[in-house]
Design a protein around this motif. Structure first.
Motif, short mmCIF file in Angstrom:
data_model
loop_
_atom_site.label_atom_id
_atom_site.label_comp_id
_atom_site.label_asym_id
_atom_site.label_seq_id
_atom_site.Cartn_x
_atom_site.Cartn_y
_atom_site.Cartn_z
N GLN A 262 0.87 -1.18 0.00
CA GLN A 262 0.00 0.00 0.00
C GLN A 262 0.91 1.23 0.00
O GLN A 262 1.85 1.30 0.80
CB GLN A 262 -0.84 -0.02 1.28
CG GLN A 262 -1.70 1.21 1.50
CD GLN A 262 -1.96 1.42 2.99
OE1 GLN A 262 -1.04 1.51 3.80
NE2 GLN A 262 -3.23 1.47 3.35
N PHE A 363 -15.29 2.40 19.00
CA PHE A 363 -13.83 2.43 18.94
C PHE A 363 -13.25 2.23 20.34
O PHE A 363 -12.30 1.48 20.54
CB PHE A 363 -13.39 3.79 18.36
CG PHE A 363 -11.92 3.89 18.02
CD1 PHE A 363 -11.43 3.40 16.82
CD2 PHE A 363 -11.03 4.51 18.89
CE1 PHE A 363 -10.08 3.52 16.50
CE2 PHE A 363 -9.68 4.63 18.58
CZ PHE A 363 -9.21 4.13 17.38
N CYS A 368 -9.67 -0.31 20.38
CA CYS A 368 -8.81 -0.02 19.23
C CYS A 368 -7.64 0.88 19.66
O CYS A 368 -6.54 0.80 19.11
CB CYS A 368 -9.61 0.70 18.14
SG CYS A 368 -11.13 -0.15 17.68
N ARG A 370 -5.80 0.78 22.09
CA ARG A 370 -4.60 0.11 22.59
C ARG A 370 -3.48 0.22 21.55
O ARG A 370 -2.30 0.25 21.88
CB ARG A 370 -4.87 -1.38 22.87
CG ARG A 370 -5.55 -1.60 24.22
CD ARG A 370 -5.47 -3.05 24.60
NE ARG A 370 -6.14 -3.89 23.62
CZ ARG A 370 -5.60 -4.99 23.09
NH1 ARG A 370 -4.40 -5.39 23.43
NH2 ARG A 370 -6.29 -5.69 22.20
N CYS A 371 -3.86 0.19 20.31
CA CYS A 371 -2.85 0.35 19.25
C CYS A 371 -3.00 1.68 18.51
O CYS A 371 -2.02 2.33 18.19
CB CYS A 371 -2.95 -0.81 18.27
SG CYS A 371 -2.43 -2.37 19.02
N VAL A 407 -0.91 -9.56 15.23
CA VAL A 407 -2.10 -9.12 14.50
C VAL A 407 -2.40 -10.12 13.39
O VAL A 407 -3.49 -10.18 12.86
CB VAL A 407 -1.90 -7.67 14.03
CG1 VAL A 407 -2.94 -7.25 13.01
CG2 VAL A 407 -1.97 -6.73 15.23
N TYR A 424 5.35 -5.71 11.51
CA TYR A 424 4.53 -4.70 10.83
C TYR A 424 4.28 -3.55 11.78
O TYR A 424 4.10 -3.74 12.99
CB TYR A 424 3.18 -5.28 10.37
CG TYR A 424 3.31 -6.21 9.19
CD1 TYR A 424 3.83 -5.77 7.98
CD2 TYR A 424 2.93 -7.55 9.30
CE1 TYR A 424 3.98 -6.62 6.90
CE2 TYR A 424 3.07 -8.42 8.22
CZ TYR A 424 3.59 -7.95 7.02
OH TYR A 424 3.73 -8.80 5.96
N VAL A 426 2.16 -0.45 13.39
CA VAL A 426 0.77 -0.04 13.63
C VAL A 426 0.58 1.29 12.89
O VAL A 426 1.21 2.29 13.25
CB VAL A 426 0.48 0.14 15.14
CG1 VAL A 426 -0.94 0.68 15.33
CG2 VAL A 426 0.68 -1.16 15.89
N PHE A 438 -6.61 -0.86 2.04
CA PHE A 438 -6.10 -1.00 3.40
C PHE A 438 -5.35 -2.31 3.59
O PHE A 438 -5.47 -3.22 2.78
CB PHE A 438 -7.28 -0.83 4.38
CG PHE A 438 -7.90 0.53 4.21
CD1 PHE A 438 -7.29 1.65 4.77
CD2 PHE A 438 -9.02 0.71 3.42
CE1 PHE A 438 -7.82 2.92 4.56
CE2 PHE A 438 -9.55 1.98 3.21
CZ PHE A 438 -8.94 3.09 3.78
N HIS A 440 -1.26 -3.83 4.70
CA HIS A 440 0.04 -3.51 4.08
C HIS A 440 0.10 -3.85 2.59
O HIS A 440 0.79 -3.18 1.84
CB HIS A 440 1.19 -4.20 4.84
CG HIS A 440 1.13 -5.69 4.80
ND1 HIS A 440 0.48 -6.43 5.75
CD2 HIS A 440 1.60 -6.58 3.89
CE1 HIS A 440 0.57 -7.72 5.44
NE2 HIS A 440 1.24 -7.82 4.31
N LEU A 447 -12.86 0.65 3.57
CA LEU A 447 -12.97 0.34 5.00
C LEU A 447 -14.08 -0.69 5.22
O LEU A 447 -13.97 -1.56 6.09
CB LEU A 447 -13.30 1.60 5.80
CG LEU A 447 -12.14 2.59 5.97
CD1 LEU A 447 -12.64 3.85 6.67
CD2 LEU A 447 -10.98 1.97 6.74
N LEU A 493 -18.79 2.74 13.36
CA LEU A 493 -17.32 2.74 13.52
C LEU A 493 -16.65 3.31 12.28
O LEU A 493 -15.76 4.17 12.35
CB LEU A 493 -16.82 1.31 13.80
CG LEU A 493 -15.29 1.14 13.86
CD1 LEU A 493 -14.70 1.89 15.05
CD2 LEU A 493 -14.91 -0.34 13.93
#
Ligand code: HEC
Ligand code: HEC
Length: 500
Positions: A262, A363, A368, A370-371, A407, A424, A426, A438, A440, A447, A493
């Motif tokens: 991406q 969210f 979410c 957390r990252c 992940v 990878y 975040v 979306f 990598h 989305l 979301l």
């Protein structure tokens, strides 16, 4: 000749009263800074080895010339191309006598934009080349500006009477043409890069098609797809890999046409601590952004990846003579880094309302943050471990690696390429409203597709990058966050994410 500019740090007033800006320019090829610039590769346990400062600075500085817009052949003003042939070459910036105005901070940013837009490779437009390109412009999915321009390329006159197509500017891959023809500079670019490259491969000899793939993608991985089979692949078979790559995704050198990446959004890049999807390079400040540009626009093809030097002579393993190489000047790179830092997102048209407020709750409920921490620009600047990689106890970025939870997205890029760190990054979620493709590899075009639980099944047809040639169905695995929501919450979301 190497020119070092010594500037006094601090500011003085110009005649006009604006504060003059006299930066201390970091030295791009600084051996100490380069030593721990990159993380170790998963394949070798070592970071890439770089050319010496002597070699780097012996390369010639690329002059930046006045350049001109490229039009779609059916939209070019009458006489435009003929008129270019009568123009004189104009050097705007070199390392001897030409330099744009560099007094106040805004001058530096404007000069940086000049570097961003400046091609670094040229194709002479003979009548045959012009016809080939016109055919490509007509038949490949180029997005145009309202006045019919193709804002990925520029025409350049380096010699009077000879018009060249200028390629590989940052703008070629980091300009995004929106559906209405407006351009977001620095956003995820959307040129049909690999589709054009595939055309060139079809037209090339088998030797040069194979050599090109080795330079671009060879990695110290024995069973790497494509490169390990090159002796058996025809140009058409090699091109077929590039034909799978959609707009917004690109087989950047060091990745692979079997695992393209991406194209990232560069708006906000100065705040990211790791660069590339695999977090290959650290970003400790503007000097590192300069190093990223220098490496990725030529110098990393001369680096040593576990014994593989991409541009070395295949027979002797010797690097080409330094004096045949080209580079940006440190001053150009510094201006470029200031320009990247100055990039701002376009005005977000998506309003906040009851649905997006519910999305923000989702969210939070789904953890979410957390990252993708709102306090840190919707990332936590950490790295996750790709399945199949074991983080060594003495890994230099250990403190930034989330070892408790994988992940679990496709590990090919992280394990089988020259950019592969086994990790990878975040990513930041800022700007997802104007982005696409979306994950990598850019496997999910929207989305909605990224949060569609059906993508986990082997029967799924990816809406973005489909996979290597011949793939009909493929699971887009991993990142199962937000996949078990009810329909209303999923929509909420996504609506919230589009406000970021
Ligand atoms: C041929 C296309 C191409 C060109 C030309 C190009 N880039 Fe990129 N750039 C990419 C792709 C693709 C990636 C993603 C690489 C990865 O993640 O492995 C990338 C990644 C980056 C990143 C890392 C961003 C991040 O968040 O990880 C920076 C910074 C960057 N490019 C800046 C530049 C600059 C500055 C120039 C010009 C000097 C430039 N690029 C030229 C395609 C290109
Ligand atoms: C454990 C860390 C973690 C958590 C928790 C997490 N993500 Fe992610 N997210 C990642 C990583 C890592 C990637 C990149 C994966 C890849 O490229 O293979 C990613 C990618 C994404 C992307 C795609 C971005 C892009 O540009 O391609 C979106 C959107 C996203 N996450 C949203 C969310 C949302 C919403 C949640 C909560 C429902 C969430 N994430 C929870 C780590 C996380």
């Amino acid at each position: 000749m190497r020119t070092i500019f010594f500037f006094v740090v601090g500011a003085a007033l110009t005649a006009a009263g604006a504060e003059s800006f006299r930066p201390t320019i970091p030295q791009v090829w600084d051996e100490v800074a380069l030593r721990d610039l990159e993380l170790p590769l998963a394949s070798t346990g070592l970071p890439p080895g770089h050319i010496t400062p002597e070699y780097y600075y012996a390369q010639k500085v690329r002059p930046i010339y006045t350049s001109y817009p490229v039009y779609h052949p059916d939209r070019e003003p009458a006489g435009y191309f003929e008129n270019l042939k009568s123009r004189e070459p104009i050097v705007l910036w070199n390392d001897t006598d030409k330099r744009p105005k560099l007094v106040v901070a805004d001058d530096w940013v404007a000069a940086g934009e000049l570097v961003f837009d400046a091609p670094i490779a040229y194709v002479e437009l003979t009548p045959e080349q012009r016809a080939t390109r016109a055919n490509e412009f007509r038949t490949l999915p180029y997005r145009l500006t309202p006045n019919g321009q193709i804002p990925f390329y520029r025409y350049v006159i380096r010699e009077k009477g000879k018009v060249e197509l200028g390629l590989l500017a940052c703008a070629e891959c980091h300009n995004r043409v929106m559906p209405d023809g407006s351009i977001i500079k620095g956003a995820q670019g959307n040129p049909p890069f690999d589709l054009q490259f595939a055309r060139a491969i079809h037209a090339s000899s088998v030797e040069s098609a194979r050599r090109g793939q080795r330079v671009l993608f060879a990695a110290p991985v024995a069973a790497q797809p494509v490169v390990s089979q090159l002796d058996r692949l025809s140009p058409a078979q090699i091109a077929a890999y590039h034909e799978t790559v959609p707009l917004g995704v690109l087989a950047r050198h060091g990745s692979g046409s079997f695992t393209p990446v991406q194209i990232p959004d560069l708006i906000g890049v100065d705040e990211r601590r790791y660069l590339d999807h695999t977090g290959l390079q650290r970003n400790r400040g503007l000097g590192d952004l300069m190093r990223y540009a220098a490496l990725n626009q030529g110098a990393d093809l001369l680096s040593d990846f576990g014994g593989i030097i991409p541009r070395a002579d295949p027979a002797t393993q010797a690097r080409p003579a330094a004096t045949n190489g080209t580079r940006y000047s440190d001053e150009q790179l510094y201006a470029l880094a200031l320009y990247l830092k100055s990039l701002r997102p376009p005005l977000n048209p998506n309003p906040t309302n009851a649905i997006t407020r519910r999305g923000e709750e989702v969210f939070r409920e789904q953890e979410c943050a957390r990252c993708h921490d709102p306090e840190q620009g919707y990332t936590n600047h950490k790295l996750v471990v790709a399945p199949g990689f074991t983080v060594p106890a003495d890994h230099p970025a250990r403190a930034d690696i989330l070892t408790k939870r994988s992940v679990d997205t496709d590990p090919t890029l992280a394990l089988q390429t020259r950019r592969g760190t086994g990790l990878y990054k975040v990513p930041s979620l800022r700007g997802v409203w104007y982005r696409s493709h979306f994950e990598h590899n850019g496997s999910c075009a929207t989305l909605e597709d990224w949060f569609d639980p059906r993508r986990l099944a082997d029967t799924y047809v990816p809406t973005g990058w489909k996979g290597p040639p011949g793939t009909t169905t493929r699971a887009v695995r991993g990142h199962d966050y937000g996949l078990d929501l009810n329909e209303a919450d999923r929509r909420a979301l996504i609506a919230f994410l589009r406000t970021l």
